[in-house]
Design a protein around this motif. Structure first.
Motif, short mmCIF file in Angstrom:
data_model
loop_
_atom_site.label_atom_id
_atom_site.label_comp_id
_atom_site.label_asym_id
_atom_site.label_seq_id
_atom_site.Cartn_x
_atom_site.Cartn_y
_atom_site.Cartn_z
N LYS A 70 37.59 40.81 36.30
CA LYS A 70 38.28 41.81 37.10
C LYS A 70 38.70 41.14 38.40
O LYS A 70 37.90 40.52 39.07
N ASP A 81 35.46 39.32 39.90
CA ASP A 81 34.18 39.65 39.31
C ASP A 81 34.22 39.20 37.86
O ASP A 81 35.15 39.57 37.13
N GLU A 83 31.93 38.67 34.14
CA GLU A 83 30.74 38.98 33.36
C GLU A 83 30.70 37.97 32.22
O GLU A 83 31.65 37.88 31.44
N ARG A 100 32.07 29.10 38.89
CA ARG A 100 32.66 29.46 40.19
C ARG A 100 33.62 28.36 40.66
O ARG A 100 34.74 28.64 41.07
N ASN A 119 32.18 36.72 42.07
CA ASN A 119 30.87 37.30 41.73
C ASN A 119 30.69 37.18 40.23
O ASN A 119 31.58 37.54 39.46
#
Length: 140
Positions: A70, A81, A83, A100, A119
């Protein structure tokens, strides 16, 4: 004799106009960059992976490289973000650090946007003896 110093020169062609980048573009770039990292088994949570597996089997559905990503994109910055599902046995801290770094590098290089944060939520670990979370094919 004409005085050219008092006239403003027009902007360079590259500076005339504005470029906008859709959230989906950044999500695809980040998704591909995250998948390139060793130790990342899949992207998205269990439900997203199940729906994605069904969509992948539908003709014309295609794989969603943005699954599990996202992005919020502003004019000069973006925040992401992710997952992910990691492979069993990897050092999660090392994998997330590599994800990252890879995501930030790819997004900044390709879009010119500053990535202010990435994140990462690790939602599952893929065990060696687990079967894939894909639904059975009904037709053979």
């Amino acid at each position: 004799m004409t005085d050219t110093t008092s006239k403003e020169s027009p902007a360079a062609p590259a500076d005339r106009g504005r470029t906008t980048i859709a959230d989906g573009v950044v999500e695809k770039i980040a998704g591909l960059a995250a998948r390139d990292v060793v130790g990342v088994h899949a992207m998205g949570g269990g439900l997203a992976r199940t729906f994605g597996a069904v969509r992948d089997r539908v003709p014309g559905g295609g794989k969603s490289v943005a699954r599990g990503v996202k992005a919020e994109v502003g004019e000069v910055q973006t925040a992401l973000d992710l997952e992910i599902v990691v492979d069993y046995g990897v050092a999660i801290a090392d994998v997330t650090r590599a994800v990252r770094e890879n995501v930030i590098s790819a997004v900044e290089r390709m879009t010119g946007l500053e990535v202010v944060e990435v994140n990462i939520a690790v939602s599952d670990v893929k065990l060696p003896d687990e079967e894939e979370d894909e639904p059975e094919q009904r037709l053979q």
